[in-house]
Scaffold this active site. Sequence first.
Site, PDB file in Angstrom:
ATOM      1  N   SER A 164       0.839  -1.197   0.000  1.00 48.93           N
ATOM      2  CA  SER A 164       0.000   0.000   0.000  1.00 48.93           C
ATOM      3  C   SER A 164       0.875   1.247   0.000  1.00 48.93           C
ATOM      4  CB  SER A 164      -0.937  -0.001   1.213  1.00 48.93           C
ATOM      5  OG  SER A 164      -0.205  -0.083   2.422  1.00 48.93           O
ATOM      6  N   MET A 165       0.382   2.286  -0.699  1.00 47.68           N
ATOM      7  CA  MET A 165       1.169   3.510  -0.862  1.00 47.68           C
ATOM      8  C   MET A 165       0.324   4.757  -0.633  1.00 47.68           C
ATOM      9  SD  MET A 165       3.400   2.355  -4.206  1.00 47.68           S
ATOM     10  CE  MET A 165       1.948   1.819  -5.120  1.00 47.68           C
ATOM     11  N   GLY A 166      -0.657   4.654   0.249  1.00 47.06           N
ATOM     12  CA  GLY A 166      -1.485   5.807   0.562  1.00 47.06           C
ATOM     13  C   GLY A 166      -2.262   6.285  -0.650  1.00 47.06           C
TER      14      GLY A 166
ATOM     15  N   GLY B 291      -5.289   0.568   6.274  1.00 41.33           N
ATOM     16  CA  GLY B 291      -4.549  -0.654   5.975  1.00 41.33           C
ATOM     17  C   GLY B 291      -5.257  -1.888   6.498  1.00 41.33           C
ATOM     18  N   ASP B 292      -5.883  -1.763   7.668  1.00 37.75           N
ATOM     19  CA  ASP B 292      -6.630  -2.883   8.242  1.00 37.75           C
ATOM     20  C   ASP B 292      -7.819  -3.243   7.352  1.00 37.75           C
ATOM     21  OD1 ASP B 292      -4.850  -2.490  10.346  1.00 37.75           O
ATOM     22  OD2 ASP B 292      -6.268  -1.236  11.446  1.00 37.75           O
TER      23      ASP B 292
ATOM     24  N   GLY C 265      -1.934   4.784  -4.188  1.00 38.92           N
ATOM     25  CA  GLY C 265      -2.534   3.515  -4.568  1.00 38.92           C
ATOM     26  C   GLY C 265      -1.820   2.322  -3.974  1.00 38.92           C
TER      27      GLY C 265
END
Length: 318
Positions: free
Chosen positions: A225-227, A256-257, A230
């Site tokens: 994940s990259m905020g 993220g969860d 994307g």
Amino acid sequence: MTKSEVLTVTLNPSIDKTIVLPELRVGSLNRTSEVRLDPGGKGINVARLLHEFGVGVTAAGWSGGAEGEALMGYLKRDGIAASFTPVQGRTRTNLKIVDSSKELTTEINEAGAVVTEAELAAFIRDFTLLLEDVSYLILGGSIPPGVPDTIYARLAGIAREHGVKTVLDADGEALREGLQAVPFAVKPNIHELERLLGRTLASDEEIVEAARELLGQGVSIVIVSMGEAGSIAVSGQEAYRVKPFEITVKSTVGAGDSMVACLVHCLLQGKGLRDIAAWTAAAGTLTASKEGTQLCTLAEVQEHVHRVEVHSIGVHPL
């Protein structure tokens, strides 16, 4: 009660106290416009969302003190099956301060209670019993004082002996050690992956190559994940670059969860990596659009998943 298909472990759970302010004035008196108390911690957030998705899930971990009793009460309120091993210390309280004027959330997290060797042994016994008939184990979040960084590797190893697949969402040494037990899937963010490998990942190609290093260790799926930028989803046969739809980010707590929960939901539904990439991105994005510790819903993900852009990245199968 629905039979549990998933077991989540939150070794350092919390009571998340969200305070909403019209505007945060540092060094001055502030008056709240809203206060909310929720059960917190990565595994608990995953359990909350899986329960909302209709997946049978049990949340496990340690709890103690009046705060621990309150935690159990909140989980019961939310309809989540819970099996927490008691500790002498108290469950921590984490503070989320929402500045409505700037749409920013400031987090203040406690360290958590010290866990003794006897309490660790008791949890291992309880944990092992909970693995019966479970398909997936979710491990994630910080490790409380007194517990070794090898704990996730130990739990994943026990799960493997019971035929249970592990999804790991951790950082630092907990992630490094956890990989030794070869989890089925991992979901690091870009910064966690860079710290793990000790190098900067400046392009999609470098991120895919880094993910494939983890696949080479036996992991089956890696989602990075990259905020707002994307995410990238990689397996031994495929890789996808995901661009989420635009939102106003109000809080990244639980984003993220939400991706982890959606990953497991998709796996249970038999979805392929392309769908997993789209669904996880939609879930994380929708949760980031909400204040405090609020999470997305299944209906919201179903409504908006088509807005996610998913592009295949050519890779040679491992």
